[in-house]
Design an enzyme around this catalytic site. Structure first.
Site: not given
Ligand code: FAD
Ligand code: NAP
Length: 549
Positions: A370, A373-374
């Site tokens: 990212c 982010c970093d």
């Molecule tokens: P997710 O955070 O992916 O959450 C989805 C959830 O759904 C997961 O917990 C998963 O386990 C659950 N799930 C999936 N399928 C199922 C199922 N069948 N049953 C039950 N549960 C399920 N963004 C920023 O804005 N700033 C940052 O500094 C930043 N740094 C990042 C660093 C890293 C290493 C990573 C990997 C990402 C980073 N991001 C950052 C991106 C950010 O984390 C994501 O954009 C955000 O978390 C997306 O949110 P979400 O709720 O859509 O999905």
């Protein structure tokens, strides 16, 4: 059982203080009177080490023995063979019923700790801890030994609460849980060794699991997970849960949707199969979420989860396996079934990995997925960006704009990215290594170099670098959407309209699973937008309106 006030020294006139002593004595006599088990205590001392603490323990135990014949005391020198047998090395050390439990006190239970001491005696004397059912369930999950070291101080009013939690764990699970309560005043060396500058502080298996006093269930959960837990979700025995909205995914999109849905009056639940908070739970530092200049991902997640829990039940450790379309929809997990008038897929996405040696080891120490982010961490330094799509080139340009020297490593001789991005590379002095693959990432504690393989020449070389930004695509979590028959985009994300409606009426999407910017703040925005649409659609279902899909 004991009123803490009774143990706190106050300045009183002598007559009043005699009355208080008598009152406490009577109360303790009543308390100890009904004990039906012996409480054998073994005290180990060395007259030349902590003499005043040794004398204090003796006095306290003498007082207790006057009130109950169930409490017995045997005292030994530190050089006695029993000290060796029980691995006792500190003076004074008090062992509680060592035939049955591993509970020891290093120091003297003075001041605020008097309450803990009385609780220990009565829990052992009655063989009753008063532990809650949810705590018991958590302890049942612990299958390997836990050695607790809890640092306390006689002047700390919060310490007894945590000490009582630890006692409950050690008494309820004697075969797997041991406890050392360490008085920091009598044990300055241990205190320094464990950096126990603020009490209570608790270690288990030499891992810091809690700072401060915790509610009982949170202590047990921290002990189980060997990591400080900041929220507790009780297990539900329900086989069927009826909802208006079932949210799948407990990342920022799902959590925000839960808050908005519940505040609109919908009966919503969130189901999460893995780490609550989704990808954020794995993010070391977040610097772009409004309101927090810098916060570690886990802390941000804990804040979000605690906020969501004020409105919406969360079902953790549960994976949604199937959705049977409705409405009402039937959602099947590995544990129970849910019925819902609407379903929100907030299942997220994950970065594609290179799967080369060093990638996992240096994640967060130079390997990043990212750039927004970093990137700031690499100002003035040199990095490589891996990939040849829009993400890789956008990342490369973003990094170069932030005063970072960038080299793109791409496995083919042409980019997949749009021309307008490719054309900007020269003016930003971005070098490109075509037909090149990264074979390994090397370093000591952080990334230092990459091993490169040129596919055309067959040559292998190394390149010094401070960071490796991997931008080789995303894998959205769409298995469930696919199984349910929801349309996907050509890139494999869930296809939805501007209001997060998918191709199946009543099923919505939010967050990374939709593609787009893939940021915490955008995922939260999607979650709120989707919840508002869902509320409006449930009040006035668009799918029943004439002429609508
Ligand atoms: P997710 O955070 O992916 O959450 C989805 C959830 O759904 C997961 O917990 C998963 O386990 C659950 N799930 C999936 N399928 C199922 C199922 N069948 N049953 C039950 N549960 C399920 N963004 C920023 O804005 N700033 C940052 O500094 C930043 N740094 C990042 C660093 C890293 C290493 C990573 C990997 C990402 C980073 N991001 C950052 C991106 C950010 O984390 C994501 O954009 C955000 O978390 C997306 O949110 P979400 O709720 O859509 O999905
Ligand atoms: P992508 O388009 O799938 O590109 C992935 C790139 O990584 C490709 O160049 C691919 O090489 C390479 N790659 C894949 N696996 C690899 C591996 N194991 N080792 C080395 N290289 C590997 O993914 P993306 O760039 O993340 O883009 C995803 C979608 O988001 C696209 O639709 C894109 O247009 C969109 N997006 C748009 C913007 C923008 O408009 N500014 C920005 C970011 C993303 P090959 O080329 O050889 O296959």
């Amino acid at each position: 059982m004991i009123d803490q006030e009774d143990f706190i020294a106050r300045e009183e006139d002598p007559r009043e203080s005699m009355e208080t002593m008598e009152r406490v004595s009577n109360k303790l006599a009543d308390l100890f009177g009904g004990m039906n088990h012996e409480v054998p205590l073994l005290l180990f001392t060395d007259p030349f080490i902590n003499g005043q603490y040794c004398e204090a323990v003796r006095t306290i135990i003498r007082g207790v023995r006057e009130l109950s014949h169930k409490v017995t005391l045997r005292e030994y020198g530190l050089d006695h063979q029993l000290a060796q047998q029980y691995h006792v090395t500190h003076s004074p050390t008090l062992l509680f019923d060592p035939e049955h439990y591993f509970i020891r006190w290093l120091g003297a239970p003075m001041g605020q700790e008097g309450r803990t001491f009385v609780e220990a005696i009565t829990m052992l004397g009655y063989r009753k801890t008063g532990i809650s059912k949810p705590s018991e369930k958590i302890l049942e999950k612990i299958t390997s030994p836990r050695a607790i070291k809890l640092f306390v101080s006689p002047t700390c009013p919060y310490c007894p609460q945590q000490a009582v939690n630890a006692l409950k764990a050690a008494i309820a699970g004697p075969d797997k849980i041991s406890l050392e309560i360490i008085d920091i005043q009598a044990n300055p060396e241990l205190t320094e060794q464990y950096n126990a500058l603020a009490v209570p502080i608790c270690y288990a298996n030499e891992i810091l699991i809690a700072r401060g006093a915790q509610p009982e269930e949170l202590f047990m959960a921290s002990l189980e997970k060997l990591e400080q837990q900041n929220f507790f979700i009780p297990e539900s025995d329900a086989e069927q849960v009826d909802t208006d909205l079932t949210i799948i995914g407990g990342g920022p999109a799902g959590l925000t949707a839960g808050i908005y849905a519940a505040r609109s009056g919908l009966k919503a639940v969130i189901i999460e199969r893995g780490a609550l908070g989704g990808q954020v739970a794995l993010t070391p530092v977040v610097e772009n979420y409004p309101g927090f200049a810098q916060i570690d991902g886990k802390t941000l997640v804990d804040i979000m989860v605690n906020h969501a829990l004020q409105y919406v039940p969360i079902f953790p450790d549960e994976e949604v396996m199937e959705i049977h379309t409705g409405p009402p929809f039937e959602i099947l997990t590995n544990r129970r079934r849910y019925s819902a008038r609407a379903v929100l897929l907030a299942t997220g996405a994950s970065y594609r990995h290179l799967n080369v040696p060093g990638e996992e080891r240096f994640a967060g120490s130079g390997v990043s997925y990212c750039s927004t982010c970093d990137g700031a961490l690499f100002k003035g330094k040199e990095v490589v960006v891996v990939g040849g799509g829009d993400s890789a080139l956008t990342d490369a340009l973003y990094l170069a704009n932030n005063d970072i020297r960038v080299t793109i490593v791409h496995r083919r001789d042409t980019f997949r990215a749009q021309d307008h991005l490719v054309n900007q590379l020269p003016q930003h002095n971005i070098k490109v290594l075509y037909n090149t693959e990264i074979k390994e990432i090397l370093g000591d504690t952080k990334v230092e170099e990459v091993v490169l393989h040129n596919k055309q020449t067959g040559e292998t070389s190394t390149k010094r670098t401070d960071g490796v930004f991997i931008a080789i695509g995303f894998e959205p979590a769409t298995e469930l959407a696919r199984k349910t028959g929801i349309d996907l985009t050509d890139d494999g994300f869930i296809k939805c309209d501007d209001n997060h409606r998918t191709s199946i009426p009543g099923i919505y999407s939010a967050g990374d699973v939709e593609g787009g910017y893939r940021q915490i703040v955008t995922a939260a925005g999607h979650g709120s937008g989707a919840a508002i649409t869902i509320f409006e659609d449930l009040v006035n279902p668009y799918w029943t309106a004439p002429g609508k899909k």
